[in-house]
Scaffold this active site. Structure first.
Site, PDB file in Angstrom:
ATOM      1  N   PHE A  51       0.826  -1.199   0.000  1.00  0.00           N
ATOM      2  CA  PHE A  51       0.000   0.000   0.000  1.00  0.00           C
ATOM      3  C   PHE A  51       0.863   1.251   0.000  1.00  0.00           C
ATOM      4  CE2 PHE A  51      -2.422  -3.327   2.049  1.00  0.00           C
ATOM      5  CZ  PHE A  51      -3.702  -3.185   1.524  1.00  0.00           C
ATOM      6  N   ASP A  52       0.467   2.217  -0.815  1.00  0.00           N
ATOM      7  CA  ASP A  52       0.973   3.570  -0.622  1.00  0.00           C
ATOM      8  C   ASP A  52       0.397   4.051   0.709  1.00  0.00           C
ATOM      9  OD1 ASP A  52       2.045   6.197  -1.298  1.00  0.00           O
ATOM     10  OD2 ASP A  52      -0.052   6.751  -1.601  1.00  0.00           O
ATOM     11  N   LEU A  53       0.948   5.119   1.251  1.00  0.00           N
ATOM     12  CA  LEU A  53       0.490   5.592   2.560  1.00  0.00           C
ATOM     13  C   LEU A  53      -0.465   6.785   2.431  1.00  0.00           C
ATOM     14  CD1 LEU A  53       0.819   4.960   5.551  1.00  0.00           C
ATOM     15  CD2 LEU A  53       2.725   6.570   5.627  1.00  0.00           C
TER      16      LEU A  53
END
Length: 213
Positions: A10-12
């Site tokens: 996941f990107d944050l």
């Protein structure tokens, strides 16, 4: 694809953490007196997701933006807890993925300090088997290096890995690394922009990820 996915990255910011307003306000604070009076979210949003230094150089027209980065991070750290929260259903989904044996990790263009702070603040740091920040790589997204590093740390098969993000750089990095790219419809950049950048799937709710497992 059901029953094949073993890893989700996941990107944050803008993907699992709602930090959109924090980022916008931090830019406005750092660039006060540097940019024109019409500078606002419409100028900031299209470039969200790329490294901070690159953004500050672009917005200010300056090569050395060390002082602007310090202003940005000072403000960002000071008001962090007032703004940061999880997007809907993130906690439930992350917990469920881990319970079902899916490896989860984060691949971000943020620095280590604010990444770790954000993950701990919302209480999901304990679930992340790999956290790759801009401090850990030579080349930031959209280069595949950060995604490839996470794959290496997790011993993950790219063909059985999903990368979820809200930015074109997330999608491009995923595609370059050979993993399955998934865009989030709540991206401030808009669903269409993610489709145009090559996203193989778009989710409208975090729980849509269940269909992959």
């Amino acid at each position: 694809m059901a029953n094949q996915i073993t890893t989700m990255l996941f990107d944050l910011d803008g993907t699992i953490l709602d930090t959109n307003e924090l980022i916008i306000q931090s830019f406005l604070y750092a660039l006060e007196g540097i940019v024109d009076e019409n500078f606002g979210p419409d100028r900031i949003i299209p470039r969200m997701g790329i490294p901070l230094i690159d953004q500050l150089q672009y917005f200010s027209g300056l090569e050395d933006v060390t002082h602007l980065a310090l202003r940005y991070r000072e403000h960002n750290n000071r008001v962090h807890d007032e703004y940061v929260k999880l997007f809907p259903n993130v906690m439930e989904v992350i917990q469920t993925l881990v319970e079902r044996g899916i490896q989860v990790g984060v691949v971000t263009t943020k620095i280590r300090q604010t990444t770790d702070r954000g993950l701990a603040f919302v209480g999901i740091n304990e679930y992340m088997r790999s956290v790759v920040t801009i401090d850990d790589v030579t080349n930031a997204k959209p280069h595949p290096e950060p995604v490839l590093r996470a794959l290496e740390e997790l011993g993950a098969d790219p063909a059985r890995t999903i990368m979820v993000g809200d930015s074109t750089v997330d999608i491009e990095a995923a595609e370059a690394a050979g993993v399955i790219s998934v865009g989030v419809a709540w991206s401030l950049k808009g669903e269409q922009k993610l489709r145009e950048s090559g996203a193989q799937h778009i989710i409208h709710d975090m729980r849509d990820l269940y269909k992959f497992i």
